[in-house]
Design a protein around this motif. Sequence first.
Motif, PDB file in Angstrom:
ATOM      1  N   GLY A 193       0.791  -1.008   0.007  1.00 25.13           N
ATOM      2  CA  GLY A 193       0.101   0.032   0.101  1.00 25.13           C
ATOM      3  C   GLY A 193       0.913   1.124   0.208  1.00 25.13           C
ATOM      4  N   ARG A 194       1.856   1.254   0.751  1.00 21.53           N
ATOM      5  CA  ARG A 194       2.836   2.333   0.709  1.00 21.53           C
ATOM      6  C   ARG A 194       3.551   2.370  -0.491  1.00 21.53           C
ATOM      7  N   LEU A 195       4.070   1.333  -1.098  1.00 24.46           N
ATOM      8  CA  LEU A 195       4.505   1.507  -2.593  1.00 24.46           C
ATOM      9  C   LEU A 195       3.301   1.816  -3.526  1.00 24.46           C
ATOM     10  N   PHE A 196       2.122   1.561  -3.446  1.00 29.10           N
ATOM     11  CA  PHE A 196       1.343   2.121  -4.136  1.00 29.10           C
ATOM     12  C   PHE A 196       1.182   3.627  -4.206  1.00 29.10           C
ATOM     13  N   GLY A 197       1.061   4.261  -2.945  1.00 30.40           N
ATOM     14  CA  GLY A 197       0.861   5.674  -2.757  1.00 30.40           C
ATOM     15  C   GLY A 197       2.061   6.351  -3.236  1.00 30.40           C
ATOM     16  N   ILE A 198       3.416   5.767  -3.218  1.00 29.55           N
ATOM     17  CA  ILE A 198       4.709   6.515  -3.791  1.00 29.55           C
ATOM     18  C   ILE A 198       4.656   6.371  -5.106  1.00 29.55           C
ATOM     19  N   SER A 199       4.158   5.305  -5.904  1.00 25.55           N
ATOM     20  CA  SER A 199       4.023   5.079  -7.039  1.00 25.55           C
ATOM     21  C   SER A 199       2.932   6.141  -7.969  1.00 25.55           C
ATOM     22  N   LEU A 200       1.839   6.253  -7.021  1.00 30.84           N
ATOM     23  CA  LEU A 200       0.858   7.180  -7.523  1.00 30.84           C
ATOM     24  C   LEU A 200       1.147   8.786  -7.562  1.00 30.84           C
ATOM     25  N   SER A 201       2.062   9.215  -6.649  1.00 29.39           N
ATOM     26  CA  SER A 201       2.533  10.417  -6.806  1.00 29.39           C
ATOM     27  C   SER A 201       3.652  10.582  -7.853  1.00 29.39           C
ATOM     28  N   TYR A 202       4.265   9.411  -8.068  1.00 28.00           N
ATOM     29  CA  TYR A 202       5.241   9.578  -9.451  1.00 28.00           C
ATOM     30  C   TYR A 202       4.391   9.637 -10.612  1.00 28.00           C
ATOM     31  N   ILE A 203       3.567   8.714 -10.968  1.00 26.26           N
ATOM     32  CA  ILE A 203       2.970   8.726 -12.000  1.00 26.26           C
ATOM     33  C   ILE A 203       2.187   9.923 -12.245  1.00 26.26           C
ATOM     34  N   THR A 204       1.252  10.478 -11.393  1.00 21.54           N
ATOM     35  CA  THR A 204       0.416  11.716 -11.571  1.00 21.54           C
ATOM     36  C   THR A 204       1.292  13.053 -11.565  1.00 21.54           C
ATOM     37  N   SER A 205       2.716  12.857 -11.162  1.00 28.00           N
ATOM     38  CA  SER A 205       3.449  14.153 -11.118  1.00 28.00           C
ATOM     39  C   SER A 205       3.044  15.045 -10.052  1.00 28.00           C
ATOM     40  N   GLY A 206       2.416  14.608  -9.220  1.00 25.78           N
ATOM     41  CA  GLY A 206       2.084  15.410  -8.059  1.00 25.78           C
ATOM     42  C   GLY A 206       0.644  16.117  -7.986  1.00 25.78           C
ATOM     43  N   TRP A 207      -0.169  15.730  -9.214  1.00 27.09           N
ATOM     44  CA  TRP A 207      -1.625  15.854  -9.247  1.00 27.09           C
ATOM     45  C   TRP A 207      -2.274  15.392  -8.023  1.00 27.09           C
ATOM     46  N   ILE A 208      -2.108  14.013  -7.875  1.00 31.63           N
ATOM     47  CA  ILE A 208      -2.598  13.363  -6.508  1.00 31.63           C
ATOM     48  C   ILE A 208      -1.593  13.272  -5.806  1.00 31.63           C
ATOM     49  N   TRP A 209      -1.241  14.153  -4.725  1.00 29.74           N
ATOM     50  CA  TRP A 209      -0.375  13.912  -3.727  1.00 29.74           C
ATOM     51  C   TRP A 209      -0.860  12.783  -2.798  1.00 29.74           C
ATOM     52  N   ALA A 210      -0.304  11.812  -2.515  1.00 28.69           N
ATOM     53  CA  ALA A 210      -0.797  10.652  -1.691  1.00 28.69           C
ATOM     54  C   ALA A 210       0.281  10.291  -0.763  1.00 28.69           C
ATOM     55  N   ASP A 211      -0.381  10.459   0.680  1.00 30.44           N
ATOM     56  CA  ASP A 211       0.417  10.154   1.685  1.00 30.44           C
ATOM     57  C   ASP A 211       0.630   8.802   1.849  1.00 30.44           C
ATOM     58  N   PRO A 212       2.011   8.538   1.861  1.00 31.83           N
ATOM     59  CA  PRO A 212       2.151   6.941   1.787  1.00 31.83           C
ATOM     60  C   PRO A 212       1.620   6.206   2.941  1.00 31.83           C
ATOM     61  N   GLY A 213       1.415   6.769   4.197  1.00 29.67           N
ATOM     62  CA  GLY A 213       0.813   6.380   5.203  1.00 29.67           C
ATOM     63  C   GLY A 213      -0.741   5.933   5.312  1.00 29.67           C
ATOM     64  N   LYS A 214      -1.195   6.795   4.628  1.00 27.60           N
ATOM     65  CA  LYS A 214      -2.603   6.572   3.996  1.00 27.60           C
ATOM     66  C   LYS A 214      -2.731   5.447   3.374  1.00 27.60           C
ATOM     67  N   TYR A 215      -1.996   5.224   2.418  1.00 25.65           N
ATOM     68  CA  TYR A 215      -2.391   4.401   1.445  1.00 25.65           C
ATOM     69  C   TYR A 215      -1.678   2.957   1.952  1.00 25.65           C
ATOM     70  N   ALA A 216      -0.668   2.878   2.778  1.00 29.05           N
ATOM     71  CA  ALA A 216      -0.402   2.047   3.766  1.00 29.05           C
ATOM     72  C   ALA A 216      -1.546   1.404   4.552  1.00 29.05           C
ATOM     73  N   LEU A 217      -2.297   2.259   5.200  1.00 29.55           N
ATOM     74  CA  LEU A 217      -3.566   1.590   5.943  1.00 29.55           C
ATOM     75  C   LEU A 217      -4.435   1.099   5.109  1.00 29.55           C
ATOM     76  N   MET A 218      -4.635   1.760   3.836  1.00 29.51           N
ATOM     77  CA  MET A 218      -5.639   1.001   3.015  1.00 29.51           C
ATOM     78  C   MET A 218      -5.201  -0.353   2.319  1.00 29.51           C
ATOM     79  N   GLY A 219      -3.908  -0.492   2.010  1.00 34.42           N
ATOM     80  CA  GLY A 219      -3.519  -1.722   1.738  1.00 34.42           C
ATOM     81  C   GLY A 219      -3.408  -2.713   2.778  1.00 34.42           C
ATOM     82  N   ALA A 220      -3.099  -2.302   4.024  1.00 37.20           N
ATOM     83  CA  ALA A 220      -3.247  -3.415   5.054  1.00 37.20           C
ATOM     84  C   ALA A 220      -4.552  -4.040   5.199  1.00 37.20           C
ATOM     85  N   ALA A 221      -5.562  -2.949   5.089  1.00 33.68           N
ATOM     86  CA  ALA A 221      -6.939  -3.411   5.285  1.00 33.68           C
ATOM     87  C   ALA A 221      -7.467  -4.444   4.124  1.00 33.68           C
ATOM     88  N   ALA A 222      -6.884  -3.950   2.864  1.00 35.30           N
ATOM     89  CA  ALA A 222      -7.352  -4.745   1.720  1.00 35.30           C
ATOM     90  C   ALA A 222      -6.641  -6.168   1.897  1.00 35.30           C
TER      91      ALA A 222
END
Length: 800
Positions: free
Chosen positions: A519-548
């Motif tokens: 999930g944290r990797l997904f958040g980091i990749s998202l911010s790279y792909i969108t060039s900052g358009w969606i700034w993804a806090d890695p901790g938030k996506y780590a939480l969602m990934g853990a739940a998933a």
Amino acid sequence: MSNVATKVSWSGREREEAEGQDETTPLLNGAASAAAHPKPRQLTPSSSASRLGHLSDVYLDEDSELEMDVPCSLPHEIPHNEKLLSLKYESLDYDNCENQLFLEEERRNHTAFRTVEIRRWVICALIGIFTGLVACFIDILVERLAGLKYKVVKGNIDKFTETGGLSFSLLLWAALNAAVVMLGSVIVAFVEPVAAGSGIPQIKCYLNGVKIPHVVRLKTLVVKVCGVILSVVGGLAVGKEGPMIHSGAVIAAGISQGRSTSLKRDFKIFEYFRRDTEKRDFVSAGAAAGVSAAFGAPVGGVLFSLEEGASFWNQFLTWRIFFASMISTFTLNSILSIYHGNPWDLSSPGLINFGRFDTEKMGYTIQEIPIFIFMGVVGGILGATFNALNYWLTMFRIRYIHRPCLQVLEAMLVGAVTAAVGFVMIYSSQDCQPLQGNRVTYPLQLFCADGEYNSMATAFFNTPEKSVVSLFHDPPGTYNPMTLGMFTLVYFFLACWTYGLTVSAGVFIPSLLIGAAWGRLFGISLSYITSGWIWADPGKYALMGAAAQLGGIVRMTLSLTVIMMEATGNVTYGFPIMLVLMTAKIVGDYFVEGLYDMHIQLQSVPFLHWEAPVTSHSLTAREVMSTPVTCLRQVEKVGTVVDILSSTSSNHNGFPVVESVSDGSQALGLRGLILRSQLIVLLKHKVFVERTSLSLVHRRLKLKDFRDAYPRFPPIQSIHVSQDERECMMDLTEFMNPSPYTVPQEASLPRVFKLFRALGLRHLVVVDNRNQVVGLVTRKDLARYRLGKEGLEELSLAQT
């Protein structure tokens, strides 16, 4: 015997199941004439409808009996078929036996029943306190022992990094892991095998109404607690949270009975609760208290018992379970705050505290909802993959790794490999990060510059709980994407290999750790792909990934949503967590079952789901029931009762009682139902008509006599009945249940299933329009029908 498999069970000791042999049902689907001409018959799911419902008794030839009785060396391979249903598991009885003794006690002691509710609350409080204390003991010991191990290994690595010879450090780490894991595995494999794993599948079965041998014994609790400490300290990819649920259930079962059968001590308290009805309610409270202690989530604990465990529920039970959960959390919180030197700071509500998520910095927008749903899909697919791999691994273990010594060796191998893989990953990682205060518990510098630490070591060189928290809360830039990707891949397979070992261990924390990493990797990749358009806090996506990931593996929705909300202390993420968990469950269920349900199925447990198979309306009670049924007369000969209880052809636990007529013939008009355990107590106390008339019986039997014998009723072979006593008569009228539940033989399977499941029955008598007994429905009769890939299928029954 054809189509009968012998395999390793949860209890692990086939020889100890001799005490439960009188509590099974005969094989079904044989010919009606089999009773007169005994011979082994092969069972097939494709039995024709005309043969359904007839009874073929289990008969073994002399060679087979000798093979079962005499201990022999285990075969190299144990055959196993997952489409079997084991006959060795008996049902618990949730239905009160309203016989004359019960009614007289109720009338005589009506004032005493006012204190029963108070005692229930007292027991729930004690369950919460002791569960919290056990959780404290586990947490403190794990922290001390793991800290000692990591300090020794860290000092060794730091020393040899400068002088060379890091291979010694690798050997030290692997040897320490293997030695500690060996201790944890030995006590499980050789002392109490049912303590292996998280214990959640076993408790689910118990609360569903299945009696799993040894599951709530004191010895199981001791082995469970010691085993989970050694497993976590041994560095395995496991968590200590899952086993807390089993521990809480054992504590509840012990306290509610007011005695210990293992220690042979009776404290003469809580005697009223010595029956399955009350015991199961308290075990529900114990399981909830275990969840509450593990995650600091009392509401989540209540919902866990409701969703995953208890088959029977009411409003009063809800309040008592919530009370036990709150007491458990408060006890743990209080003790840990004193231990940490802050007696007034109650900020450690559970064994794992995910830390608080700052909503202002880590909020979410509506555009992120589809992203969260996509993460749920990924979690469902990864969870299904995890379960499928673990399924085949478990099948391999059942067939080949069935000797205790082999199980210990496998556990040691996994411990050593986990250490070796962790060391190689840390050694080969070039991800160096600057030290920031005391955020890293055991920072490994290795080949990094001064003032820096190896980022991979944060994930591997730590207990899984602390690794999860660091992935949730470490600031952006702490982890290199390559580090997270490699860690996710390696830890996924390590966790899959570890679950199912003969050690006490949970799957909650490894699942959260895998999900938090990707999930944290997904958040980091998202911010790279969108060039900052969606700034993804890695901790938030780590939480969602853990739940998933956790949802994809265990398939819990409601309780897991609340547990995650309570553990993070943030209600804001309730909606996205729920979306992620629901998506993960739907996607995962499309491929394979949840991990716990899968292991229940692999052990051939007659587990009853919430509803009957959807395509089963065409089946009726006549086709499902066991027949012919062994019936007893209201006044029966002692010799007849002894012969019936000793015979393998009448090994049901309940016997319909029918009318007695003067000429001695038997009419089949149903008058009641009496249990095997009741008959054994009557024989033990020699409650015969002739002895009563001659005033040889000193006192009338009371309900207390039956409660004192519960739950380990003596086998019939231990009760001596002389030849003269065999000619005596027993009057069953006073002890039988005069109003057992019955269904007509034309009732459909879903209707029978709903009645049986909702009321928690053990036996359901099938009668015709003249109230004559024509059959008996038990748990195995219903559980053997399930919906397969090709429609409704019927499982074979086996004496495993």
